[in-house]
Design an enzyme around this catalytic site. Structure first.
Site, PDB file in Angstrom:
ATOM      1  N   TRP A 102     -73.338  17.993 100.347  1.00 55.39           N
ATOM      2  CA  TRP A 102     -72.792  18.126  98.860  1.00 55.39           C
ATOM      3  C   TRP A 102     -73.585  18.250  97.773  1.00 55.39           C
ATOM      4  O   TRP A 102     -73.327  18.937  96.741  1.00 55.39           O
ATOM      5  CB  TRP A 102     -71.554  17.083  98.872  1.00 55.39           C
ATOM      6  CG  TRP A 102     -70.732  17.459  99.862  1.00 55.39           C
ATOM      7  CD1 TRP A 102     -70.353  16.426 100.764  1.00 55.39           C
ATOM      8  CD2 TRP A 102     -69.753  18.403  99.984  1.00 55.39           C
ATOM      9  NE1 TRP A 102     -69.307  16.942 101.556  1.00 55.39           N
ATOM     10  CE2 TRP A 102     -68.799  18.222 100.959  1.00 55.39           C
ATOM     11  CE3 TRP A 102     -69.283  19.505  99.081  1.00 55.39           C
ATOM     12  CZ2 TRP A 102     -67.843  18.904 101.500  1.00 55.39           C
ATOM     13  CZ3 TRP A 102     -68.346  20.588  99.649  1.00 55.39           C
ATOM     14  CH2 TRP A 102     -67.843  20.188 100.459  1.00 55.39           C
ATOM     15  N   ASP A 168     -71.216  13.095  91.278  1.00 54.26           N
ATOM     16  CA  ASP A 168     -70.124  13.403  92.195  1.00 54.26           C
ATOM     17  C   ASP A 168     -69.629  12.079  93.174  1.00 54.26           C
ATOM     18  O   ASP A 168     -70.446  11.821  94.002  1.00 54.26           O
ATOM     19  CB  ASP A 168     -70.578  14.441  93.027  1.00 54.26           C
ATOM     20  CG  ASP A 168     -69.234  14.846  94.348  1.00 54.26           C
ATOM     21  OD1 ASP A 168     -68.344  14.242  94.509  1.00 54.26           O
ATOM     22  OD2 ASP A 168     -69.750  15.843  94.946  1.00 54.26           O
ATOM     23  N   LYS A 192     -59.747  11.166  99.358  1.00 56.01           N
ATOM     24  CA  LYS A 192     -60.225  10.330 100.102  1.00 56.01           C
ATOM     25  C   LYS A 192     -59.820   8.865  99.761  1.00 56.01           C
ATOM     26  O   LYS A 192     -59.224   8.199 100.466  1.00 56.01           O
ATOM     27  CB  LYS A 192     -61.830  10.401  99.965  1.00 56.01           C
ATOM     28  CG  LYS A 192     -62.354  11.836 100.259  1.00 56.01           C
ATOM     29  CD  LYS A 192     -63.819  12.275 100.223  1.00 56.01           C
ATOM     30  CE  LYS A 192     -64.198  13.545 100.302  1.00 56.01           C
ATOM     31  NZ  LYS A 192     -64.123  14.107 101.508  1.00 56.01           N
TER      32      LYS A 192
END
Length: 356
Positions: A102, A168, A192
């Site tokens: 990511w 992030d 999540k």
């Protein structure tokens, strides 16, 4: 129905109490005669929902004054573009710490809008020592991913930074206490630890607003959304409602201090079972192992299908690793109960006895 434990990396398991509460209110929210899905986002009822959600999130994270909370759409992928469009000019440099998949996706997108400097690059097994990072002079901001969902690498510290720190936190936000004041901007997809997919959370310091490039699309300008209190356009209303229920669920259970202790217990139990087996292996060095996403491999990958079939028979779902790396992965977010991790550990030991 057999007890099922969902180890999906996202969209992920939600607290059962939250889903039952949503079920009870599905057709009639608080006597309004309307489902939340039917409400006007500018009506009194939804205004109450989003106002309470923001207040509860501020309480959970201790968000100080001088920060805006934005409920947005588009996932982390939208943020990969919004960040440079709002926080840089074309000749600016962004410092990145690359610790996995990511991080690299964010880097690739940022290169479309500004210069990118890699302050540090990990090898997938941990975090490069901060003392060895090579930072550029006058960077617009420093970006890192606090938890790599695929690789299972998690930062055990908040980096020091003289420029705005951008993170992030898609897969570990709300899993532990956090000093928000250390950051210029925090962002993450909700699917999540916060709620269902479709909602993206942004926490941004006030002084970083209002600097978007002239060519920035209106919908990608943080200031537009901040000025409209996340209601510039129709937001993901039902996802915000569920997120608000999750925030209350966390507060009712002692907040993030209590949640961190439970997450430590779950992760420790699972890693100890894997390490003690002599059959499973984890690719991440111990200090950097994620409490949220636990990747592991079997000693013989030819047994992978049998492992997954046996797990499914026991109600242990979504354990297959990401397609880019293979193996297995157990995501044990806040809503995964301790009992679910115990059930997985029992299965891990039983599988070794029959196949090891």
């Amino acid at each position: 129905m057999t007890q099922v434990y969902n180890f999906s990396s996202g969209p992920a398991v939600l607290p059962r109490e939250v889903m039952l509460a949503a079920q009870a209110e599905f057709t009639d929210w608080h006597g309004s005669g309307m489902s939340v899905m039917e409400m006007s986002h500018r009506g009194r009822e939804f205004t109450q929902i989003i106002t309470e959600a923001e207040a509860d999130l501020r309480k959970l994270l201790g968000v100080p004054s001088g920060y805006k909370i934005l409920f947005m759409q588009g996932g982390a992928h939208f943020q990969f573009a919004m960040l440079p469009l709002n926080l840089t000019q074309p000749d600016d440099t962004i410092d990145f710490v690359d610790t996995g998949h990511w991080s690299r996706i964010a880097i690739k997108e940022a290169r479309r809008y500004a210069k990118v400097h890699l302050a540090a690059v990990g090898d997938g097994s941990g975090i490069p020592a901060e003392a060895d990072w090579q930072r550029s002079k006058g960077a617009a901001y420093l970006h890192y991913c606090s938890n790599e969902t695929i690789g299972g690498v998690e930062f055990p510290f908040i980096p020091q930074s003289d420029v705005p720190l951008v993170c992030d936190m898609s897969s570990n936000i709300l899993s532990r206490p956090l000093d928000v004041s250390r950051f210029g901007l925090i962002y993450g997809g909700a699917q999540k630890n916060i709620g269902p997919s479709g909602l993206t959370l942004v926490i941004v310091r006030d002084d970083l607003l209002g600097h978007a490039r002239s060519e920035t699309p209106t919908m990608l300008d943080y200031q537009i959304h901040a000025a409209a209190d996340s209601l510039y356009n129709t937001p993901p209303t039902y996802a915000i409602y569920i997120a608000g229920l999750v925030f209350k669920w966390l507060l009712d259970r002692g907040g993030l201090v209590a949640m961190e202790q439970q997450n430590i217990e779950k992760a420790s139990m699972l890693y100890e079972t894997l390490d003690a087996s002599g059959f499973y292996s984890c690719p991440v060095e111990r200090p950097y192992r994620s409490r949220m996403n636990v990747p592991f491999r079997l000693a013989d990958e030819r047994l992978d299908d049998a492992f997954l079939e046996g797990a499914k028979a026991r109600g242990l779902l979504q354990l297959k690793g990401h397609r880019s790396v293979g193996g297995m992965r157990a995501s044990i977010y806040n809503a995964m109960p301790v009992e679910g991790v115990k059930a997985l550990c029992d299965y891990l030991r039983d599988f070794v006895r029959t196949h090891g």
